[in-house]
Design a protein around this motif. Structure first.
Motif, short mmCIF file in Angstrom:
data_model
loop_
_atom_site.label_atom_id
_atom_site.label_comp_id
_atom_site.label_asym_id
_atom_site.label_seq_id
_atom_site.Cartn_x
_atom_site.Cartn_y
_atom_site.Cartn_z
N ILE A 53 -9.73 19.56 0.99
CA ILE A 53 -9.26 18.28 1.50
C ILE A 53 -10.25 17.74 2.52
CG2 ILE A 53 -7.43 17.17 2.84
CD1 ILE A 53 -5.49 19.15 1.61
N GLY A 54 -10.55 16.45 2.38
CA GLY A 54 -11.46 15.80 3.31
C GLY A 54 -10.87 14.50 3.82
N ASN A 55 -11.70 13.72 4.50
CA ASN A 55 -11.25 12.44 5.04
C ASN A 55 -11.22 11.35 3.97
OD1 ASN A 55 -10.96 13.49 7.59
ND2 ASN A 55 -13.06 13.02 8.18
N GLU A 56 -11.95 11.53 2.91
CA GLU A 56 -12.03 10.54 1.84
C GLU A 56 -11.03 10.91 0.73
OE1 GLU A 56 -13.98 7.79 1.87
OE2 GLU A 56 -14.48 8.40 3.91
N PRO A 57 -10.50 9.90 0.02
CA PRO A 57 -9.60 10.22 -1.10
C PRO A 57 -10.38 10.89 -2.23
CG PRO A 57 -10.04 7.86 -1.00
CD PRO A 57 -10.67 8.48 0.22
N THR A 58 -9.70 11.71 -2.99
CA THR A 58 -10.35 12.35 -4.12
C THR A 58 -10.65 11.30 -5.18
OG1 THR A 58 -8.28 12.78 -5.27
CG2 THR A 58 -9.04 14.48 -3.72
N PRO A 59 -11.61 11.56 -6.05
CA PRO A 59 -11.91 10.60 -7.12
C PRO A 59 -10.69 10.34 -8.00
CG PRO A 59 -13.66 12.22 -6.95
CD PRO A 59 -12.57 12.66 -6.02
N GLU A 60 -9.89 11.37 -8.25
CA GLU A 60 -8.70 11.19 -9.08
C GLU A 60 -7.70 10.25 -8.40
OE1 GLU A 60 -9.80 14.25 -8.12
OE2 GLU A 60 -10.71 14.92 -9.99
N PHE A 61 -7.49 10.45 -7.09
CA PHE A 61 -6.56 9.61 -6.35
C PHE A 61 -7.07 8.17 -6.33
CE2 PHE A 61 -4.92 7.69 -2.44
CZ PHE A 61 -3.57 7.88 -2.62
N ALA A 62 -8.36 8.00 -6.09
CA ALA A 62 -8.95 6.65 -6.07
C ALA A 62 -8.79 5.97 -7.43
CB ALA A 62 -10.42 6.72 -5.67
N THR A 63 -8.94 6.75 -8.50
CA THR A 63 -8.79 6.20 -9.85
C THR A 63 -7.36 5.74 -10.09
OG1 THR A 63 -10.55 7.62 -10.67
CG2 THR A 63 -9.04 6.71 -12.31
N VAL A 64 -6.40 6.56 -9.70
CA VAL A 64 -4.99 6.20 -9.89
C VAL A 64 -4.65 4.95 -9.06
CG1 VAL A 64 -2.61 6.95 -9.48
CG2 VAL A 64 -4.25 8.51 -10.51
N MET A 65 -5.13 4.90 -7.83
CA MET A 65 -4.88 3.73 -6.99
C MET A 65 -5.50 2.47 -7.60
SD MET A 65 -3.01 4.30 -4.32
CE MET A 65 -3.42 2.93 -3.26
N TRP A 77 0.83 -1.21 0.00
CA TRP A 77 0.00 0.00 0.00
C TRP A 77 0.86 1.26 0.00
CZ3 TRP A 77 -4.52 0.25 -1.83
CH2 TRP A 77 -5.40 -0.81 -1.71
N ARG A 78 1.96 1.25 0.78
CA ARG A 78 2.85 2.40 0.78
C ARG A 78 3.42 2.64 -0.61
NH1 ARG A 78 6.44 0.47 4.90
NH2 ARG A 78 4.82 -0.47 6.10
N LEU A 79 3.79 1.56 -1.29
CA LEU A 79 4.32 1.67 -2.64
C LEU A 79 3.26 2.25 -3.58
CD1 LEU A 79 6.52 1.13 -4.77
CD2 LEU A 79 5.51 -1.15 -5.03
N ARG A 108 3.42 10.40 -6.86
CA ARG A 108 4.35 10.84 -7.91
C ARG A 108 3.63 11.15 -9.21
NH1 ARG A 108 9.49 6.87 -6.73
NH2 ARG A 108 10.16 7.96 -4.86
N LYS A 109 2.60 10.36 -9.52
CA LYS A 109 1.81 10.66 -10.72
C LYS A 109 1.09 12.00 -10.57
CE LYS A 109 1.09 5.98 -12.32
NZ LYS A 109 0.99 5.81 -13.74
N ALA A 110 0.60 12.29 -9.37
CA ALA A 110 -0.06 13.57 -9.12
C ALA A 110 0.94 14.72 -9.26
CB ALA A 110 -0.70 13.58 -7.74
N ILE A 111 2.16 14.53 -8.76
CA ILE A 111 3.20 15.56 -8.88
C ILE A 111 3.53 15.79 -10.35
CG2 ILE A 111 5.65 16.03 -8.46
CD1 ILE A 111 5.23 14.62 -5.71
N ASP A 112 3.66 14.71 -11.12
CA ASP A 112 3.93 14.84 -12.55
C ASP A 112 2.80 15.59 -13.25
OD1 ASP A 112 6.32 13.51 -12.28
OD2 ASP A 112 5.52 11.57 -12.95
N GLN A 113 1.57 15.29 -12.89
CA GLN A 113 0.43 15.98 -13.48
C GLN A 113 0.48 17.47 -13.15
OE1 GLN A 113 -1.80 14.92 -15.56
NE2 GLN A 113 -3.14 16.67 -15.57
#
Length: 132
Positions: A60-72, A10-12, A19-24
């Motif tokens: 920012i909230g307690n839930e991951p953003t849709p974009e983050f969830a999609t990348v994961m 999970w950490r990986l 890193r993908k978010a930083i690149d974006q």
């Protein structure tokens, strides 16, 4: 990467997603896209004393953003697609869901030692994939 347990995995995945978010973000702030002068989170700012923190506090909230969830989800699917054996896929999913080796062994009708060996195989495959 050290993939000795599911927490390491999970950490990986989180690190890869970050890193993908930083690149974006880098792509969006390139000179040809306005050089970072296009208004972003500053539109949400209401506190004149510290607009940056106020802007993010509203978003920012307690839930991951849709974009983050999609990348994961994409990263997990890539890892699972790498496992061609359906039993290895089921084992990896059960491990990510938090089941113990004993519980997985009971579910798959095999010993804990077999589960350990298969997990080592999955980790070796992941290490090989990420070290290429």
């Amino acid at each position: 990467p050290n993939l000795s347990d599911r927490d390491s995995l999970w950490r990986l995945l989180v690190k890869m997603s970050a890193r993908k978010a930083i690149d974006q973000n880098r792509r969006q702030t390139r000179q040809r896209r306005g050089g970072g002068n296009v208004r972003g989170e500053s539109v949400f700012a209401t506190d004149a004393m510290d607009p940056d923190q106020q802007a993010f506090a509203q978003v920012i909230g307690n839930e991951p953003t849709p974009e983050f969830a999609t990348v994961m989800t994409e990263q997990v699917n890539l890892l699972l697609d790498m496992l061609e054996d359906p039993i290895l896929k089921e084992l990896a999913l059960a491990k990510m869901e938090g089941f113990t080796n004993r519980e997985i062994g009971a579910r798959l009708s095999c010993s804990e030692r077999t589960i350990d060996r298969r997990l080592k195989l999955i980790r070796a495959m992941c290490n090989e994939k990420f070290l290429q």
